[in-house]
Write a protein that holds these residues in place. Structure first.
Motif, PDB file in Angstrom:
ATOM      1  N   ASP A  54      -3.632  10.606   5.144  1.00  0.00           N
ATOM      2  CA  ASP A  54      -3.254  11.765   6.588  1.00  0.00           C
ATOM      3  C   ASP A  54      -2.715  13.376   6.648  1.00  0.00           C
ATOM      4  OD1 ASP A  54      -4.022   9.452   8.262  1.00  0.00           O
ATOM      5  OD2 ASP A  54      -1.609   8.939   8.853  1.00  0.00           O
ATOM      6  N   GLY A  55      -2.137  13.677   5.775  1.00  0.00           N
ATOM      7  CA  GLY A  55      -1.546  14.933   5.981  1.00  0.00           C
ATOM      8  C   GLY A  55      -3.085  15.918   5.010  1.00  0.00           C
ATOM      9  N   ALA A  56      -3.676  15.454   4.137  1.00  0.00           N
ATOM     10  CA  ALA A  56      -4.669  15.635   3.214  1.00  0.00           C
ATOM     11  C   ALA A  56      -6.141  15.920   3.588  1.00  0.00           C
ATOM     12  CB  ALA A  56      -4.799  14.954   1.896  1.00  0.00           C
ATOM     13  N   TYR A  57      -6.168  14.505   4.874  1.00  0.00           N
ATOM     14  CA  TYR A  57      -7.587  15.306   5.499  1.00  0.00           C
ATOM     15  C   TYR A  57      -7.675  14.901   6.569  1.00  0.00           C
ATOM     16  CZ  TYR A  57      -8.969  14.422   1.010  1.00  0.00           C
ATOM     17  OH  TYR A  57      -9.600  14.626  -0.539  1.00  0.00           O
ATOM     18  N   PRO A  58      -6.803  15.895   7.882  1.00  0.00           N
ATOM     19  CA  PRO A  58      -5.819  15.105   9.097  1.00  0.00           C
ATOM     20  C   PRO A  58      -7.388  15.233  10.192  1.00  0.00           C
ATOM     21  CG  PRO A  58      -6.181  17.506   8.920  1.00  0.00           C
ATOM     22  CD  PRO A  58      -6.362  16.568   7.351  1.00  0.00           C
ATOM     23  N   ASN A  59      -8.984  15.402   9.718  1.00  0.00           N
ATOM     24  CA  ASN A  59     -10.097  15.616  10.220  1.00  0.00           C
ATOM     25  C   ASN A  59     -10.936  14.027  10.333  1.00  0.00           C
ATOM     26  OD1 ASN A  59      -9.387  18.051  11.977  1.00  0.00           O
ATOM     27  ND2 ASN A  59      -9.988  18.985   9.999  1.00  0.00           N
ATOM     28  N   ARG A  60     -10.127  13.160   9.907  1.00  0.00           N
ATOM     29  CA  ARG A  60     -11.000  12.259   9.652  1.00  0.00           C
ATOM     30  C   ARG A  60     -11.105  11.306  11.254  1.00  0.00           C
ATOM     31  NH1 ARG A  60     -12.924  10.881   3.939  1.00  0.00           N
ATOM     32  NH2 ARG A  60     -12.687  12.642   3.894  1.00  0.00           N
ATOM     33  N   ARG A  61     -12.078  10.337  11.123  1.00  0.00           N
ATOM     34  CA  ARG A  61     -12.224   9.576  12.814  1.00  0.00           C
ATOM     35  C   ARG A  61     -10.716   8.901  11.596  1.00  0.00           C
ATOM     36  NH1 ARG A  61     -17.748   7.094  12.353  1.00  0.00           N
ATOM     37  NH2 ARG A  61     -16.783   7.361   9.779  1.00  0.00           N
ATOM     38  N   ARG A  62     -10.509   7.908  13.806  1.00  0.00           N
ATOM     39  CA  ARG A  62      -8.961   6.613  13.565  1.00  0.00           C
ATOM     40  C   ARG A  62     -10.217   5.950  13.294  1.00  0.00           C
ATOM     41  NH1 ARG A  62      -5.165   9.608  11.975  1.00  0.00           N
ATOM     42  NH2 ARG A  62      -4.404  11.404  13.947  1.00  0.00           N
ATOM     43  N   GLY A  63      -9.560   4.625  13.125  1.00  0.00           N
ATOM     44  CA  GLY A  63      -9.908   3.306  13.108  1.00  0.00           C
ATOM     45  C   GLY A  63     -10.023   2.842  11.688  1.00  0.00           C
ATOM     46  N   PRO A  64     -11.133   2.037  11.624  1.00  0.00           N
ATOM     47  CA  PRO A  64     -11.185   1.052  10.466  1.00  0.00           C
ATOM     48  C   PRO A  64     -11.950   2.258   9.150  1.00  0.00           C
ATOM     49  CG  PRO A  64     -11.770  -0.564  12.259  1.00  0.00           C
ATOM     50  CD  PRO A  64     -11.477   1.232  12.902  1.00  0.00           C
ATOM     51  N   MET A  65     -12.520   2.340   9.507  1.00  0.00           N
ATOM     52  CA  MET A  65     -13.276   3.298   8.313  1.00  0.00           C
ATOM     53  C   MET A  65     -12.462   4.634   7.929  1.00  0.00           C
ATOM     54  SD  MET A  65     -16.584   2.151   8.285  1.00  0.00           S
ATOM     55  CE  MET A  65     -16.911   3.538   6.961  1.00  0.00           C
ATOM     56  N   ARG A  66     -11.602   4.989   8.385  1.00  0.00           N
ATOM     57  CA  ARG A  66     -10.652   5.656   8.006  1.00  0.00           C
ATOM     58  C   ARG A  66      -9.649   5.158   7.142  1.00  0.00           C
ATOM     59  NH1 ARG A  66      -7.622  10.110  11.142  1.00  0.00           N
ATOM     60  NH2 ARG A  66      -5.632  10.966   9.012  1.00  0.00           N
ATOM     61  N   TRP A  67      -9.342   3.871   7.205  1.00  0.00           N
ATOM     62  CA  TRP A  67      -8.322   2.620   6.115  1.00  0.00           C
ATOM     63  C   TRP A  67      -8.893   2.448   4.813  1.00  0.00           C
ATOM     64  CZ3 TRP A  67      -4.465   6.061   6.214  1.00  0.00           C
ATOM     65  CH2 TRP A  67      -3.813   6.419   7.708  1.00  0.00           C
ATOM     66  N   ALA A  68     -10.610   2.251   5.147  1.00  0.00           N
ATOM     67  CA  ALA A  68     -11.491   1.768   4.387  1.00  0.00           C
ATOM     68  C   ALA A  68     -11.097   1.986   2.682  1.00  0.00           C
ATOM     69  CB  ALA A  68     -12.713   2.152   4.897  1.00  0.00           C
ATOM     70  N   PRO A  69     -11.070   3.815   1.952  1.00  0.00           N
ATOM     71  CA  PRO A  69     -11.097   3.964   1.500  1.00  0.00           C
ATOM     72  C   PRO A  69     -10.024   3.649   0.686  1.00  0.00           C
ATOM     73  CG  PRO A  69     -11.756   5.986   2.629  1.00  0.00           C
ATOM     74  CD  PRO A  69     -11.484   4.276   3.810  1.00  0.00           C
ATOM     75  N   LEU A  70      -8.811   3.178   1.266  1.00  0.00           N
ATOM     76  CA  LEU A  70      -7.099   3.147   0.488  1.00  0.00           C
ATOM     77  C   LEU A  70      -7.217   1.717   0.332  1.00  0.00           C
ATOM     78  CD1 LEU A  70      -4.385   5.278   3.097  1.00  0.00           C
ATOM     79  CD2 LEU A  70      -5.558   5.698   0.662  1.00  0.00           C
ATOM     80  N   ILE A  71      -8.237   1.214   1.458  1.00  0.00           N
ATOM     81  CA  ILE A  71      -8.293  -0.569   1.714  1.00  0.00           C
ATOM     82  C   ILE A  71      -9.323  -1.052   0.522  1.00  0.00           C
ATOM     83  CG2 ILE A  71      -8.648  -2.959   2.851  1.00  0.00           C
ATOM     84  CD1 ILE A  71      -8.140  -1.305   5.357  1.00  0.00           C
ATOM     85  N   ALA A  72     -10.066   0.007   0.103  1.00  0.00           N
ATOM     86  CA  ALA A  72     -11.451  -0.516  -1.424  1.00  0.00           C
ATOM     87  C   ALA A  72     -10.225   0.211  -2.842  1.00  0.00           C
ATOM     88  CB  ALA A  72     -12.038   0.354  -0.882  1.00  0.00           C
ATOM     89  N   TYR A  73      -9.337   0.855  -2.268  1.00  0.00           N
ATOM     90  CA  TYR A  73      -8.538   1.188  -3.785  1.00  0.00           C
ATOM     91  C   TYR A  73      -7.755   0.107  -3.695  1.00  0.00           C
ATOM     92  CZ  TYR A  73      -5.790   3.764  -6.415  1.00  0.00           C
ATOM     93  OH  TYR A  73      -4.725   4.594  -7.920  1.00  0.00           O
ATOM     94  N   GLY A  74      -6.550  -0.291  -3.296  1.00  0.00           N
ATOM     95  CA  GLY A  74      -6.205  -1.386  -3.187  1.00  0.00           C
ATOM     96  C   GLY A  74      -6.461  -2.815  -3.860  1.00  0.00           C
TER      97      GLY A  74
END
Length: 91
Positions: A54-74
């Motif tokens: 959130d601090g590194a990329y604050p302008n990203r969209r909200r919602g599932p697409m915002r967290w998709a990279p973290l979920i994929a990494y996990g």
């Protein structure tokens, strides 16, 4: 919203944290560092990673697409050791 001057520091911390999580996930350990619980360790690690994202990329969209990279990494760090793709035993 994060001050634009702090974004490089957040990004550096985000990628350093992601690298540290990968090392801890792939390196075979005796026991569990920090809490003694694998699931609680994952929760803490990804909560910190999400906050840094959130601090590194604050302008990203909200919602599932915002967290998709973290979920994929996990998923990646859970699946790779189990597939023996890098020669480590699954925990």
């Amino acid at each position: 919203m994060t001050d634009a001057r702090r974004r490089p520091a957040f990004r550096a911390a985000f990628y350093a944290c992601a690298a540290a999580i990968a090392v801890l996930a792939f390196y075979p350990l005796d026991g569990q560092p920090v809490t003694g619980s694998d699931k609680l360790n994952h929760l803490i690690a990804f909560a910190v990673l999400a906050g840094l994202a959130d601090g590194a990329y604050p302008n990203r969209r909200r919602g599932p697409m915002r967290w998709a990279p973290l979920i994929a990494y996990g998923l990646f760090i859970e699946v790779v050791p189990r597939q023996h793709m890098i020669g480590l035993r699954p925990r």
